[in-house]
Design a protein around this motif. Structure first.
Motif, PDB file in Angstrom:
ATOM      1  N   THR A 152       0.744  -1.104   0.022  1.00 41.50           N
ATOM      2  CA  THR A 152       0.126   0.158   0.049  1.00 41.50           C
ATOM      3  C   THR A 152       0.776   1.114  -0.019  1.00 41.50           C
ATOM      4  O   THR A 152       2.000   1.128   0.666  1.00 41.50           O
ATOM      5  CB  THR A 152      -0.778  -0.049   1.230  1.00 41.50           C
ATOM      6  OG1 THR A 152      -0.052   0.157   2.475  1.00 41.50           O
ATOM      7  CG2 THR A 152      -1.820  -1.136   1.444  1.00 41.50           C
ATOM      8  N   GLY A 153       0.352   2.285  -0.524  1.00 41.56           N
ATOM      9  CA  GLY A 153       1.403   3.576  -0.803  1.00 41.56           C
ATOM     10  C   GLY A 153       0.606   4.499  -1.728  1.00 41.56           C
ATOM     11  O   GLY A 153      -0.100   4.182  -2.398  1.00 41.56           O
ATOM     12  N   SER A 154       1.560   5.588  -1.574  1.00 44.70           N
ATOM     13  CA  SER A 154       1.145   6.673  -2.680  1.00 44.70           C
ATOM     14  C   SER A 154       2.658   6.994  -3.498  1.00 44.70           C
ATOM     15  O   SER A 154       3.643   6.896  -3.081  1.00 44.70           O
ATOM     16  CB  SER A 154       0.718   7.792  -2.128  1.00 44.70           C
ATOM     17  OG  SER A 154      -0.660   7.600  -1.429  1.00 44.70           O
ATOM     18  N   TYR A 155       2.456   7.095  -4.621  1.00 48.23           N
ATOM     19  CA  TYR A 155       3.414   7.206  -5.781  1.00 48.23           C
ATOM     20  C   TYR A 155       3.348   8.454  -6.485  1.00 48.23           C
ATOM     21  O   TYR A 155       2.172   8.640  -7.131  1.00 48.23           O
ATOM     22  CB  TYR A 155       3.771   6.130  -6.563  1.00 48.23           C
ATOM     23  CG  TYR A 155       3.690   4.866  -5.603  1.00 48.23           C
ATOM     24  CD1 TYR A 155       5.024   4.252  -4.908  1.00 48.23           C
ATOM     25  CD2 TYR A 155       2.731   4.072  -5.382  1.00 48.23           C
ATOM     26  CE1 TYR A 155       4.947   3.372  -4.439  1.00 48.23           C
ATOM     27  CE2 TYR A 155       2.684   3.032  -4.473  1.00 48.23           C
ATOM     28  CZ  TYR A 155       4.036   2.296  -4.047  1.00 48.23           C
ATOM     29  OH  TYR A 155       4.054   1.489  -3.091  1.00 48.23           O
ATOM     30  N   LEU A 156       4.134   9.136  -6.858  1.00 49.27           N
ATOM     31  CA  LEU A 156       4.411  10.413  -7.695  1.00 49.27           C
ATOM     32  C   LEU A 156       4.814   9.963  -9.119  1.00 49.27           C
ATOM     33  O   LEU A 156       5.800   9.541  -9.423  1.00 49.27           O
ATOM     34  CB  LEU A 156       5.171  11.737  -7.243  1.00 49.27           C
ATOM     35  CG  LEU A 156       5.171  12.866  -8.132  1.00 49.27           C
ATOM     36  CD1 LEU A 156       3.618  13.601  -8.280  1.00 49.27           C
ATOM     37  CD2 LEU A 156       6.017  13.812  -7.637  1.00 49.27           C
ATOM     38  N   MET A 157       3.949  10.011 -10.038  1.00 50.74           N
ATOM     39  CA  MET A 157       3.832   9.675 -11.416  1.00 50.74           C
ATOM     40  C   MET A 157       5.054  10.824 -12.113  1.00 50.74           C
ATOM     41  O   MET A 157       4.909  11.994 -11.747  1.00 50.74           O
ATOM     42  CB  MET A 157       2.965   9.453 -12.172  1.00 50.74           C
ATOM     43  CG  MET A 157       2.178   8.295 -11.703  1.00 50.74           C
ATOM     44  SD  MET A 157       0.820   7.572 -12.808  1.00 50.74           S
ATOM     45  CE  MET A 157       1.613   6.987 -14.185  1.00 50.74           C
ATOM     46  N   ASP A 158       5.842  10.483 -12.977  1.00 46.03           N
ATOM     47  CA  ASP A 158       6.826  11.277 -13.912  1.00 46.03           C
ATOM     48  C   ASP A 158       5.728  11.650 -15.215  1.00 46.03           C
ATOM     49  O   ASP A 158       5.935  11.108 -16.261  1.00 46.03           O
ATOM     50  CB  ASP A 158       7.951  10.594 -14.264  1.00 46.03           C
ATOM     51  CG  ASP A 158       8.520  10.094 -13.112  1.00 46.03           C
ATOM     52  OD1 ASP A 158       8.617  10.800 -12.175  1.00 46.03           O
ATOM     53  OD2 ASP A 158       9.299   8.991 -13.417  1.00 46.03           O
ATOM     54  N   VAL A 159       5.309  13.049 -15.002  1.00 42.00           N
ATOM     55  CA  VAL A 159       4.562  13.485 -16.162  1.00 42.00           C
ATOM     56  C   VAL A 159       4.937  14.723 -16.655  1.00 42.00           C
ATOM     57  O   VAL A 159       5.248  15.775 -16.060  1.00 42.00           O
ATOM     58  CB  VAL A 159       2.915  13.802 -15.614  1.00 42.00           C
ATOM     59  CG1 VAL A 159       2.333  14.422 -16.571  1.00 42.00           C
ATOM     60  CG2 VAL A 159       2.388  12.649 -14.995  1.00 42.00           C
ATOM     61  N   PHE A 160       5.783  14.541 -17.771  1.00 36.67           N
ATOM     62  CA  PHE A 160       6.622  15.649 -18.379  1.00 36.67           C
ATOM     63  C   PHE A 160       5.935  16.485 -19.532  1.00 36.67           C
ATOM     64  O   PHE A 160       4.913  15.895 -19.950  1.00 36.67           O
ATOM     65  CB  PHE A 160       7.790  15.139 -19.127  1.00 36.67           C
ATOM     66  CG  PHE A 160       8.858  14.444 -18.193  1.00 36.67           C
ATOM     67  CD1 PHE A 160       9.804  15.223 -17.459  1.00 36.67           C
ATOM     68  CD2 PHE A 160       8.785  13.087 -17.843  1.00 36.67           C
ATOM     69  CE1 PHE A 160      10.631  14.580 -16.651  1.00 36.67           C
ATOM     70  CE2 PHE A 160       9.457  12.454 -16.676  1.00 36.67           C
ATOM     71  CZ  PHE A 160      10.578  13.199 -16.342  1.00 36.67           C
ATOM     72  N   THR A 161       6.117  17.559 -19.858  1.00 39.41           N
ATOM     73  CA  THR A 161       5.438  18.262 -20.882  1.00 39.41           C
ATOM     74  C   THR A 161       5.628  17.587 -22.343  1.00 39.41           C
ATOM     75  O   THR A 161       6.569  16.965 -22.491  1.00 39.41           O
ATOM     76  CB  THR A 161       6.336  19.738 -20.967  1.00 39.41           C
ATOM     77  OG1 THR A 161       6.315  20.490 -19.758  1.00 39.41           O
ATOM     78  CG2 THR A 161       5.861  20.608 -22.010  1.00 39.41           C
ATOM     79  N   GLY A 162       4.335  17.588 -22.855  1.00 39.17           N
ATOM     80  CA  GLY A 162       4.492  17.083 -24.252  1.00 39.17           C
ATOM     81  C   GLY A 162       3.874  15.689 -24.099  1.00 39.17           C
ATOM     82  O   GLY A 162       3.949  14.517 -25.197  1.00 39.17           O
ATOM     83  N   THR A 163       3.877  14.834 -22.879  1.00 37.05           N
ATOM     84  CA  THR A 163       3.452  13.705 -22.810  1.00 37.05           C
ATOM     85  C   THR A 163       1.934  13.427 -23.192  1.00 37.05           C
ATOM     86  O   THR A 163       1.232  14.397 -23.201  1.00 37.05           O
ATOM     87  CB  THR A 163       3.853  12.915 -21.357  1.00 37.05           C
ATOM     88  OG1 THR A 163       3.036  13.778 -20.618  1.00 37.05           O
ATOM     89  CG2 THR A 163       5.220  12.965 -21.217  1.00 37.05           C
ATOM     90  N   ASP A 164       1.556  12.254 -23.477  1.00 40.39           N
ATOM     91  CA  ASP A 164       0.159  11.841 -24.081  1.00 40.39           C
ATOM     92  C   ASP A 164      -0.710  11.955 -22.871  1.00 40.39           C
ATOM     93  O   ASP A 164      -0.485  11.270 -21.607  1.00 40.39           O
ATOM     94  CB  ASP A 164       0.113  10.370 -24.453  1.00 40.39           C
ATOM     95  CG  ASP A 164      -1.148  10.255 -25.227  1.00 40.39           C
ATOM     96  OD1 ASP A 164      -2.155  10.640 -24.670  1.00 40.39           O
ATOM     97  OD2 ASP A 164      -1.209   9.242 -26.214  1.00 40.39           O
ATOM     98  N   PRO A 165      -1.773  12.554 -22.736  1.00 42.00           N
ATOM     99  CA  PRO A 165      -2.787  12.417 -21.501  1.00 42.00           C
ATOM    100  C   PRO A 165      -3.114  11.332 -21.222  1.00 42.00           C
ATOM    101  O   PRO A 165      -3.569  11.112 -20.042  1.00 42.00           O
ATOM    102  CB  PRO A 165      -3.677  13.712 -21.998  1.00 42.00           C
ATOM    103  CG  PRO A 165      -3.781  13.624 -23.466  1.00 42.00           C
ATOM    104  CD  PRO A 165      -2.432  13.555 -23.894  1.00 42.00           C
ATOM    105  N   GLU A 166      -3.090  10.307 -22.312  1.00 42.06           N
ATOM    106  CA  GLU A 166      -3.615   9.046 -21.926  1.00 42.06           C
ATOM    107  C   GLU A 166      -2.454   8.264 -21.305  1.00 42.06           C
ATOM    108  O   GLU A 166      -1.489   7.883 -21.918  1.00 42.06           O
ATOM    109  CB  GLU A 166      -4.300   8.250 -23.297  1.00 42.06           C
ATOM    110  CG  GLU A 166      -5.416   8.942 -23.605  1.00 42.06           C
ATOM    111  CD  GLU A 166      -6.081   8.459 -24.946  1.00 42.06           C
ATOM    112  OE1 GLU A 166      -5.363   7.455 -25.302  1.00 42.06           O
ATOM    113  OE2 GLU A 166      -7.097   8.737 -25.240  1.00 42.06           O
ATOM    114  N   GLN A 167      -2.426   7.956 -20.121  1.00 41.99           N
ATOM    115  CA  GLN A 167      -1.652   7.334 -19.314  1.00 41.99           C
ATOM    116  C   GLN A 167      -2.008   5.654 -18.832  1.00 41.99           C
ATOM    117  O   GLN A 167      -3.129   5.520 -18.929  1.00 41.99           O
ATOM    118  CB  GLN A 167      -0.912   7.788 -18.054  1.00 41.99           C
ATOM    119  CG  GLN A 167      -0.524   9.450 -18.436  1.00 41.99           C
ATOM    120  CD  GLN A 167       0.886   9.365 -19.191  1.00 41.99           C
ATOM    121  OE1 GLN A 167       1.680   8.453 -19.010  1.00 41.99           O
ATOM    122  NE2 GLN A 167       1.156  10.336 -20.165  1.00 41.99           N
ATOM    123  N   SER A 168      -0.937   4.943 -18.245  1.00 41.36           N
ATOM    124  CA  SER A 168      -1.293   3.726 -17.658  1.00 41.36           C
ATOM    125  C   SER A 168      -0.450   3.247 -16.642  1.00 41.36           C
ATOM    126  O   SER A 168       0.956   3.663 -16.805  1.00 41.36           O
ATOM    127  CB  SER A 168      -1.528   2.679 -18.792  1.00 41.36           C
ATOM    128  OG  SER A 168      -0.163   2.205 -19.316  1.00 41.36           O
TER     129      SER A 168
END
Length: 270
Positions: A152-168
């Motif tokens: 269990t836990g929380s994680y910060l995803m690496d979302v960079f400028t220009g990445t696709d808004p559809e993630q997984s």
């Protein structure tokens, strides 16, 4: 450095305008079917001789004894997925003030769409899981989190400028799980000393110029990885694979992502 979609809002106000910041870092058909799935912050005695038998009138040839074949140890399979799990679960759209949620059982690829310019925090509850539990994603060298059993836990995803808004994200799990995705601007701010165990993402609301960090690993393979992103624009990475107590000059308020299976404490200092 590559700029992030959105700098964290002030944890003290939670309603200030979104700004830019730099981000520096970088299962499957059956319930826990790791084969289909194919990741904080980690060391002969010599026998005595026999007596010689008495000589006889006839000599017989001794049949050579066949040595038993040496059994080779089977390599431990790597449970980390190298491709998206066969089962796909859609969590929906993440927007400011609107999280996306998904539930399931066993290995799965969980998809979501980011509606806005912000970093996404993913919260995992796999408290009923057993065996290898891994939360990772496409093109990741190391998973967001991994444990033998409960995770269990929380994680910060690496979302960079220009990445696709559809993630997984890709989840390897034996048992039921739930995932929640939200904007880091929606994190509830905390003040004063914070202490806990496992991975988390903290919106530190204090006004301070440094933090004291204490860490105790959960085991010999555990480590602590910290990533800090200040509202003022500063960012910093730090960590270790052994127990430590140290101070870091950071400008609060801001967001601190902690990745580990061990225990930790964070204390802001003016």
């Amino acid at each position: 450095m590559t700029t992030l979609h959105g700098r964290p809002r002030s944890a003290a106000t939670a309603v200030a305008a979104t700004m830019l910041i730099a981000l520096a870092l970088t299962a499957c058909a059956g319930d826990g079917d790791l084969a289909d799935a194919g990741s904080p912050s980690g060391r002969t005695a010599t026998p005595s001789g026999a007596s010689t038998p008495a000589a006889t009138e006839t000599t017989t040839s001794a049949t050579p004894r066949k040595e038993a074949p040496t059994a080779e140890a089977e390599p431990t399979p790597d449970p980390r997925p190298t491709a998206a799990p066969a089962r796909s679960v859609a969590a929906g759209t993440v927007a400011p003030g609107v999280p996306a949620v998904a539930e399931g059982r066993g290995n799965a690829e969980v998809t979501f769409e980011r509606d806005g310019e912000f970093a996404v925090v993913v919260h995992l509850d796999c408290s009923g899981c057993s065996g290898a539990t891994i939360l990772t994603g496409p093109e990741r060298g190391t998973p967001f989190g991994a444990a033998d059993g409960v995770l269990t836990g929380s994680y910060l995803m690496d979302v960079f400028t220009g990445t696709d808004p559809e993630q997984s994200v890709w989840l390897v799990a034996k048992g039921p799980w739930s995932l929640r995705f939200e904007s880091w601007n929606d994190l509830a701010p905390v003040t004063g000393k914070q202490a806990g165990e496992g991975s988390t993402v903290l919106a530190l609301g204090d006004t301070a110029s440094s933090i004291d960090v204490e860490f105790t690993p959960a085991g010999p393979d555990d480590m602590f990885a910290g990533r800090y992103f200040g509202v003022s624009g500063d960012s910093q990475m730090f960590g270790d694979s052994v127990a430590f107590t140290d101070s870091y000059d950071v400008s609060l308020p801001g967001v601190l992502a902690i990745t580990t299976n061990g225990s930790w404490a964070v204390t802001p200092r003016s």
